[in-house]
Write a protein that holds these residues in place. Structure first.
Motif, PDB file in Angstrom:
ATOM      1  N   THR A  50      39.620  13.108  26.096  1.00 49.64           N
ATOM      2  CA  THR A  50      38.771  12.598  25.024  1.00 49.64           C
ATOM      3  C   THR A  50      37.397  12.228  25.574  1.00 49.64           C
ATOM      4  OG1 THR A  50      39.617  10.364  25.382  1.00 49.64           O
ATOM      5  CG2 THR A  50      40.735  11.698  23.714  1.00 49.64           C
ATOM      6  N   VAL A  51      36.494  11.926  24.665  1.00 49.87           N
ATOM      7  CA  VAL A  51      35.143  11.490  25.008  1.00 49.87           C
ATOM      8  C   VAL A  51      34.785  10.307  24.114  1.00 49.87           C
ATOM      9  CG1 VAL A  51      34.340  13.740  25.830  1.00 49.87           C
ATOM     10  CG2 VAL A  51      34.118  13.173  23.413  1.00 49.87           C
ATOM     11  N   TYR A  52      33.737   9.553  24.510  1.00 50.91           N
ATOM     12  CA  TYR A  52      33.332   8.375  23.729  1.00 50.91           C
ATOM     13  C   TYR A  52      33.042   8.716  22.267  1.00 50.91           C
ATOM     14  CZ  TYR A  52      32.771   5.458  27.873  1.00 50.91           C
ATOM     15  OH  TYR A  52      32.993   4.736  29.011  1.00 50.91           O
ATOM     16  N   ASN A  53      32.345   9.819  22.042  1.00 52.79           N
ATOM     17  CA  ASN A  53      31.920  10.156  20.680  1.00 52.79           C
ATOM     18  C   ASN A  53      32.840  11.193  20.029  1.00 52.79           C
ATOM     19  OD1 ASN A  53      31.173  12.240  22.337  1.00 52.79           O
ATOM     20  ND2 ASN A  53      29.159  12.543  21.412  1.00 52.79           N
ATOM     21  N   ILE A  54      34.129  11.103  20.301  1.00 56.80           N
ATOM     22  CA  ILE A  54      35.086  12.051  19.727  1.00 56.80           C
ATOM     23  C   ILE A  54      35.010  11.999  18.203  1.00 56.80           C
ATOM     24  CG2 ILE A  54      37.021  10.413  19.757  1.00 56.80           C
ATOM     25  CD1 ILE A  54      38.813  12.859  20.517  1.00 56.80           C
ATOM     26  N   ASP A  55      35.057  13.153  17.588  1.00 56.17           N
ATOM     27  CA  ASP A  55      35.019  13.257  16.134  1.00 56.17           C
ATOM     28  C   ASP A  55      36.271  12.601  15.542  1.00 56.17           C
ATOM     29  OD1 ASP A  55      33.912  14.676  13.621  1.00 56.17           O
ATOM     30  OD2 ASP A  55      36.008  15.343  13.719  1.00 56.17           O
ATOM     31  N   ALA A  56      36.086  11.728  14.574  1.00 57.06           N
ATOM     32  CA  ALA A  56      37.200  10.980  13.982  1.00 57.06           C
ATOM     33  C   ALA A  56      38.234  11.901  13.344  1.00 57.06           C
ATOM     34  CB  ALA A  56      36.678   9.976  12.967  1.00 57.06           C
ATOM     35  N   ASP A  57      37.781  12.961  12.671  1.00 53.52           N
ATOM     36  CA  ASP A  57      38.734  13.891  12.042  1.00 53.52           C
ATOM     37  C   ASP A  57      39.553  14.633  13.096  1.00 53.52           C
ATOM     38  OD1 ASP A  57      37.996  13.229   9.429  1.00 53.52           O
ATOM     39  OD2 ASP A  57      36.375  14.720   9.427  1.00 53.52           O
ATOM     40  N   GLN A  87      43.305   2.872  16.768  1.00 52.75           N
ATOM     41  CA  GLN A  87      43.940   1.845  15.950  1.00 52.75           C
ATOM     42  C   GLN A  87      43.570   2.002  14.477  1.00 52.75           C
ATOM     43  OE1 GLN A  87      42.752  -2.196  16.901  1.00 52.75           O
ATOM     44  NE2 GLN A  87      44.761  -2.963  16.291  1.00 52.75           N
ATOM     45  N   SER A  88      42.318   2.276  14.207  1.00 50.16           N
ATOM     46  CA  SER A  88      41.868   2.460  12.832  1.00 50.16           C
ATOM     47  C   SER A  88      42.556   3.656  12.179  1.00 50.16           C
ATOM     48  CB  SER A  88      40.348   2.640  12.815  1.00 50.16           C
ATOM     49  OG  SER A  88      39.897   2.908  11.516  1.00 50.16           O
ATOM     50  N   ILE A  89      42.621   4.755  12.904  1.00 49.64           N
ATOM     51  CA  ILE A  89      43.265   5.960  12.369  1.00 49.64           C
ATOM     52  C   ILE A  89      44.749   5.726  12.154  1.00 49.64           C
ATOM     53  CG2 ILE A  89      43.886   8.354  12.911  1.00 49.64           C
ATOM     54  CD1 ILE A  89      41.067   8.536  14.266  1.00 49.64           C
ATOM     55  N   LEU A  90      45.414   5.115  13.126  1.00 52.42           N
ATOM     56  CA  LEU A  90      46.846   4.846  12.978  1.00 52.42           C
ATOM     57  C   LEU A  90      47.103   3.935  11.786  1.00 52.42           C
ATOM     58  CD1 LEU A  90      48.034   4.391  16.677  1.00 52.42           C
ATOM     59  CD2 LEU A  90      48.411   6.348  15.170  1.00 52.42           C
ATOM     60  N   SER A  91      46.241   2.954  11.598  1.00 52.34           N
ATOM     61  CA  SER A  91      46.381   2.045  10.459  1.00 52.34           C
ATOM     62  C   SER A  91      46.310   2.814   9.143  1.00 52.34           C
ATOM     63  CB  SER A  91      45.296   0.973  10.515  1.00 52.34           C
ATOM     64  OG  SER A  91      45.397   0.121   9.406  1.00 52.34           O
ATOM     65  N   SER A  92      45.397   3.783   9.061  1.00 52.69           N
ATOM     66  CA  SER A  92      45.286   4.592   7.840  1.00 52.69           C
ATOM     67  C   SER A  92      46.520   5.477   7.638  1.00 52.69           C
ATOM     68  CB  SER A  92      44.018   5.447   7.871  1.00 52.69           C
ATOM     69  OG  SER A  92      44.157   6.526   8.775  1.00 52.69           O
ATOM     70  N   MET A  93      47.279   5.695   8.715  1.00 53.36           N
ATOM     71  CA  MET A  93      48.520   6.478   8.641  1.00 53.36           C
ATOM     72  C   MET A  93      49.743   5.583   8.430  1.00 53.36           C
ATOM     73  SD  MET A  93      47.680   9.026  11.851  1.00 53.36           S
ATOM     74  CE  MET A  93      49.247   9.872  11.833  1.00 53.36           C
ATOM     75  N   GLY A  94      49.493   4.277   8.278  1.00 60.29           N
ATOM     76  CA  GLY A  94      50.593   3.337   8.084  1.00 60.29           C
ATOM     77  C   GLY A  94      51.311   2.963   9.377  1.00 60.29           C
ATOM     78  N   LYS A  95      50.652   3.142  10.505  1.00 66.68           N
ATOM     79  CA  LYS A  95      51.243   2.837  11.810  1.00 66.68           C
ATOM     80  C   LYS A  95      50.457   1.710  12.464  1.00 66.68           C
ATOM     81  CE  LYS A  95      54.029   6.446  11.724  1.00 66.68           C
ATOM     82  NZ  LYS A  95      55.449   6.263  11.504  1.00 66.68           N
TER      83      LYS A  95
END
Length: 167
Positions: A50-57, A87-95
């Protein structure tokens, strides 16, 4: 210390672990994966550089694959900034980190992982102190001063804060 983190997760019952290294060290990461999977029976490690500015999608797609298809139960993330995105992405997935997905991270300022919610287990890697020591030693050598302690080592310190669950 990454291998030690894998060992800690393995001892808690995790057999499918995601490793999100921040820098691309593909050969080193593949050697680490091979060593761990040989040492620990039944272990499967999924590595995504990964990289610092990894695309969120893109990160969301990676995490969705790891959880839904690779069935990872734990992850090692090399940067707390990246972990905030995870953490933000996992939260949106209910995790939730620490409950649904165990996590170990790396912190370069002692106590950073303790400020997150939930608190995150981390290896404290004193990179700032290490850099300062190297610069001081170099300046001393350039000015002709004799070094008295060439064997000073900085070992990562594990901070257990409860984000690794037993399964």
């Amino acid at each position: 210390y990454i291998l030690d983190g894998i060992r800690r997760l393995y001892e808690k019952g995790h057999r499918r672990i995601a490793f999100l290294p921040l820098k691309s060290r593909s050969n080193t990461n593949l050697k680490l994966k091979s060593k761990a999977e040989t040492k620990f029976t039944g272990l499967k490690i999924n590595i995504t550089d990964t990289v610092y500015n990894i695309d969120a999608d893109f990160l969301r797609d990676i995490l969705k694959y790891m959880i839904e298809e690779a069935h990872v139960t734990a992850m090692i993330c090399e940067d707390l900034g990246l972990l905030v995105k995870v953490q933000s992405i996992l939260s949106s997935m209910g995790k939730q980190l620490g409950e649904d997905i165990s996590v170990i991270c790396v912190e370069h300022v002692k106590g950073q992982g303790a400020k997150m919610l939930p608190k995150i287990d981390c290896y404290y890697v004193p990179s700032l102190e290490l850099g300062e020591t190297i610069a001081t030693e170099l300046l001393n050598q350039l000015s002709g001063k004799k070094n008295t302690d060439l064997s000073k080592k900085y070992m990562p310190e594990y901070m257990d804060r409860g984000s690794v669950r037993e399964i």
